[in-house]
Design an enzyme around this catalytic site. Structure first.
Site, PDB file in Angstrom:
ATOM      1  N   HIS A 234       0.743  -6.838  -0.454  1.00 56.54           N
ATOM      2  CA  HIS A 234       0.490  -6.864   0.993  1.00 56.54           C
ATOM      3  C   HIS A 234      -0.089  -8.193   1.423  1.00 56.54           C
ATOM      4  O   HIS A 234      -0.668  -8.930   0.620  1.00 56.54           O
ATOM      5  CB  HIS A 234      -0.462  -5.731   1.399  1.00 56.54           C
TER       6      HIS A 234
ATOM      7  N   HIS B  38      -2.599  -9.567   4.588  1.00 60.60           N
ATOM      8  CA  HIS B  38      -3.466  -9.200   5.711  1.00 60.60           C
ATOM      9  C   HIS B  38      -3.153 -10.113   6.898  1.00 60.60           C
ATOM     10  O   HIS B  38      -3.002 -11.325   6.725  1.00 60.60           O
ATOM     11  CB  HIS B  38      -4.937  -9.382   5.326  1.00 60.60           C
TER      12      HIS B  38
ATOM     13  N   TYR C 203      -7.643 -12.284  -5.840  1.00 63.83           N
ATOM     14  CA  TYR C 203      -8.142 -13.036  -4.692  1.00 63.83           C
ATOM     15  C   TYR C 203      -9.106 -14.121  -5.149  1.00 63.83           C
ATOM     16  O   TYR C 203      -9.875 -13.918  -6.108  1.00 63.83           O
ATOM     17  CB  TYR C 203      -8.906 -12.120  -3.726  1.00 63.83           C
TER      18      TYR C 203
ATOM     19  N   ARG D 107      -3.330  -1.186  -4.885  1.00 65.31           N
ATOM     20  CA  ARG D 107      -2.799  -1.646  -3.608  1.00 65.31           C
ATOM     21  C   ARG D 107      -1.379  -2.153  -3.818  1.00 65.31           C
ATOM     22  O   ARG D 107      -1.129  -2.927  -4.742  1.00 65.31           O
ATOM     23  CB  ARG D 107      -3.621  -2.818  -3.022  1.00 65.31           C
TER      24      ARG D 107
ATOM     25  N   TYR E 264      -2.523  -4.921  -6.960  1.00 64.52           N
ATOM     26  CA  TYR E 264      -3.763  -4.973  -7.745  1.00 64.52           C
ATOM     27  C   TYR E 264      -4.479  -3.628  -7.720  1.00 64.52           C
ATOM     28  O   TYR E 264      -4.357  -2.860  -6.779  1.00 64.52           O
ATOM     29  CB  TYR E 264      -4.677  -6.103  -7.252  1.00 64.52           C
TER      30      TYR E 264
END
Ligand code: FE2
Lengths: 188, 236
Positions: free
Chosen positions: B154, B156, B102, B151, B141
């Site tokens: 995905h 959000h 991110y 995770r 990640y």
């Protein structure tokens, strides 16, 4: 056999996670150039009528730690008790990355129907699996006939929904997620 | 007009020890229910003038140069529990880059930042409730929870319906990802059929030959109900 009820189930919630700001307030976390500015930085334009108020608050977890990665959204009517137009009355506030405080500069909402004046809040963060709904009423207002507050079983919890007056036009509202003084959260 | 009561068994509960961050951040007392007032029934509305031309194109919306990764279309419809499309809904998305990183100072994962990937996008649903994004497939990640938790891939999603009481944040997962059943955040949801509703299938009907694959993710918001008898009832 009977006919099936063909309604759809609501999509399950998932936590907003630690990086909610990237999606909801990207400029706040240094991602510039995608949106000119973050959404709903202020709920009302400067010329909106009504009493100007400033509410400062924080969100505190069950260990007493202030959340520094929380996102608080508010929705309210104007001073006349009417909603809108558009997104007017909506504000999105990331808590300070350093102190965890958020500051809402708004107009004091008018009453809607039999309800005492209040601002609706919606709170999301890492560790919160489904957004938390609550309300902020105001110290000094007549809360004695509010339909929600009067029917609460535990009247001693009402102060958790009331912003404390700290000065002329200034209020303090801390939200406790868990334990001693836990804020009332709503399912409505 | 009223909102249908939220059916909590289709959602994760607040306290889910497998997802450690929830332990201190979950209310321990029961939620207080009651009829929604006009404040919860109304909500902000957003016009198309809010949107920039590239807001829903995460491949190029950061610098104008294309991000690295597998190009995908993510599309679907926003509906309510009554099955009606929700037009005019603001849909905001955020995600990691193709390497699982991110653009955020708190993310220190080894995978590099992509100089051309910001990681967010938004759009407003059309009259039929439809929306569409072009993006890159996010990488999986690792994250600090259990000793080796990852995770799954995905995206959000944040959604506004016409009522503030319909507000929803969720995550979309990708068909076939073996990390899905292992993920402590997904496992906060007890009902396996509810988990399936977060997994977007590959949609070859919307894939563009020699260009990108597509995934379809429909989203259902709480129902809003108005009956012809309602006004009479209120007058009684
Ligand atoms: Fe994520």
């Amino acid at each position: 056999m009977v006919q099936p009820l063909d309604y759809l189930p609501e999509t399950p919630s998932q936590t907003a996670g630690p990086y909610v700001h990237i999606g909801c307030t990207p400029n706040f976390v240094g991602i510039h150039g995608i949106y000119a500015e973050d959404l709903a930085l202020k709920p009302f334009p400067a010329e909106a009528p009504g009493e100007r108020i400033t509410v400062t608050g924080s969100v505190i977890d069950g260990t007493g730690t202030v959340l520094r990665d929380v996102l608080v959204e508010t929705w309210q009517p104007g001073a006349d008790g009417r909603f809108g137009p558009g997104a007017q009355g909506f504000c999105r506030m990331p808590s300070s990355l350093e102190t965890g405080e958020w500051v809402l500069e708004t107009v004091k909402p008018g009453a809607v129907g039999p309800n005492a004046p209040y601002i609706a809040l919606w709170i999301v963060a890492r560790g919160i699996n489904i957004g938390l709904q609550t309300r902020m009423y105001f110290e000094g207002d007549d809360l004695s006939s509010d339909p929600l507050l009067t029917r609460l079983e535990h009247q001693n919890r009402i102060p958790t929904l009331v912003a404390k007056k700290t000065g002329d036009g200034t209020y303090r509202f801390d939200i406790r997620l868990q334990g001693e003084g836990e804020t009332i959260f709503l399912d409505m | 007009m009223t909102l249908l009561p939220r059916k909590r068994d289709g959602h994760p509960p607040a306290h889910t020890p497998g997802y450690k961050s929830s332990v201190a951040r979950s209310p321990s007392r029961a939620l207080i229910s009651g009829p929604a007032s006009p404040t919860e029934l109304s909500g902000p509305t957003f016009g198309h003038e809010l949107l920039g031309k590239l807001d829903n194109n995460l491949v190029v919306n950061f610098t104008g140069q294309p991000a690295i990764g597998e190009r995908i279309i993510v599309h679907g419809r926003v509906l309510d529990e009554m099955g009606r499309p929700v037009p005019g809904a603001l849909v905001e998305v955020w995600q990691a880059n193709a390497g699982g990183r991110y653009r955020h100072k708190k993310d220190g994962y080894l995978a590099p930042l992509d100089p051309n990937f910001g990681g967010c996008g938004r759009t407003i649903t059309a009259d039929d409730g439809s929306y569409e994004f072009l993006t890159v497939r996010p990488g999986a990640y690792p994250w600090p929870n259990g000793p080796n938790d990852w995770r799954p891939m995905h995206i959000h999603f944040s959604l506004f319906g016409p009522s503030f009481g319909q507000r929803l944040i969720t995550q979309m997962y990708f068909e076939g990802d073996p990390l899905i059943p292992r993920c402590p955040i997904i496992r906060t949801i007890a009902d396996p059929s509810a988990i399936e509703r977060l997994v977007a299938p590959l949609d070859m009907n919307r894939a563009m030959p020699m260009d990108c694959l597509a995934y379809k993710f429909d989203i259902v918001l709480r129902g809003r109900r108005q009956t012809m008898f309602e006004n009479q009832m209120e007058g009684m």
